[in-house]
Scaffold this active site. Sequence first.
Site, PDB file in Angstrom:
ATOM      1  CG  ASN A  71      -2.477   0.546   0.702  1.00 25.29           C
ATOM      2  OD1 ASN A  71      -2.512   1.583   0.561  1.00 25.29           O
ATOM      3  ND2 ASN A  71      -3.429  -0.004   0.840  1.00 25.29           N
ATOM      4  NE  ARG A  72      -2.420   4.752  -3.450  1.00 27.37           N
ATOM      5  CZ  ARG A  72      -3.324   3.811  -3.398  1.00 27.37           C
ATOM      6  NH1 ARG A  72      -3.766   3.092  -2.551  1.00 27.37           N
ATOM      7  NH2 ARG A  72      -3.849   3.416  -4.671  1.00 27.37           N
TER       8      ARG A  72
ATOM      9  CG  HIS B 217       1.751  -2.318  -3.981  1.00 23.12           C
ATOM     10  ND1 HIS B 217       1.087  -2.171  -2.573  1.00 23.12           N
ATOM     11  CD2 HIS B 217       0.711  -2.262  -4.906  1.00 23.12           C
ATOM     12  CE1 HIS B 217      -0.179  -2.360  -2.848  1.00 23.12           C
ATOM     13  NE2 HIS B 217      -0.850  -2.271  -3.987  1.00 23.12           N
TER      14      HIS B 217
ATOM     15  CG  HIS C 280      -2.218  -6.346  -5.534  1.00 22.34           C
ATOM     16  ND1 HIS C 280      -3.232  -6.522  -6.345  1.00 22.34           N
ATOM     17  CD2 HIS C 280      -1.877  -5.183  -4.959  1.00 22.34           C
ATOM     18  CE1 HIS C 280      -3.299  -5.018  -6.472  1.00 22.34           C
ATOM     19  NE2 HIS C 280      -2.713  -4.287  -5.723  1.00 22.34           N
ATOM     20  CB  THR C 281      -4.975 -12.661  -5.950  1.00 19.77           C
ATOM     21  OG1 THR C 281      -3.759 -13.552  -6.181  1.00 19.77           O
ATOM     22  CG2 THR C 281      -6.117 -13.435  -6.874  1.00 19.77           C
TER      23      THR C 281
ATOM     24  CD  GLU D  13      -4.695  -5.079  -2.672  1.00 20.21           C
ATOM     25  OE1 GLU D  13      -3.364  -4.632  -2.155  1.00 20.21           O
ATOM     26  OE2 GLU D  13      -5.440  -4.402  -3.216  1.00 20.21           O
TER      27      GLU D  13
END
Length: 281
Positions: free
Chosen positions: A14-15, A40, A115-116, A247
């Site tokens: 994430n960020r 990521h 991250h599917t 996620e």
Amino acid sequence: MAPYFGCIVGRVANRIKNGKFDLNGVEYSLPINNGPNSLHGGLKGFDKVVWDVVERKDGEYPSITFQYESKDGEEGYPGDVTVRATYSLPEATTLRLDMEAIPANKATPISLAQHTYWNLAGHNSGSILDHSIQIWAKHVTPVNENTIPTGEIMPVQDTPFDFTTEHKIGDRISDVPGGYDHNYVLDSGDEKNGLKHAAKLKDPSSSRTLDLWTDAPGMQFYTANYVNGITGKGGAVYGKHAGVCLETQGFPNAINQPNFPSVVVQPGAKYKHAMLFEFSA
């Protein structure tokens, strides 16, 4: 380029706001690759490196273990870290993922995510807006214009983010600017093998159901808002909302938010994160 299809992202999923954080009196700067943020793990995160296969088991409970050695300074992060990911099939219709990471010599933030993109009707069946979902979370972490959490823990009740009971994904998505791309604060409640129920995703056309269980504190619910005409398997073209990501993770930008659960792991300590995917119809 595929937007993180099927991979594990890290060192921090994430960020991270402005690609900066302070740890033990040192300011670290990371590559900026998502507006003003680092996303990521940076430009060459764990999704873009080659992992080694270190163990494989056949038989009744097959599994495979991948390992990656992340070096001090890689993508701006401190310290060497050994990362492992084990995919296993505990039952015929169950997939389990166990992720762990051990920093060798420096404290570092670690938060891995799988991250599917899921489409239970089939990868080439179009949008997931007809799927229904229930999410075991009474709160989300609302975000600013750069998709960075404000620090608030917001109740979902009476908002388009309320999936405490089953709803179609598309029912209220137009009330969420851009679509869903938000971290849910997972409740503890329904448990299985020490993991808490995070989400139940259903496809009405096939009645296929995915139940997700985890021990992570949060889950990014992302409706593939930025997927735009990507050519995939068998020449299928994936458009906006062609899949949904569930996620499980540490909270986004937690390294800069003291009121979020810490993602800092000390040298010699072990980060652990498990996900259990149960399929039924």
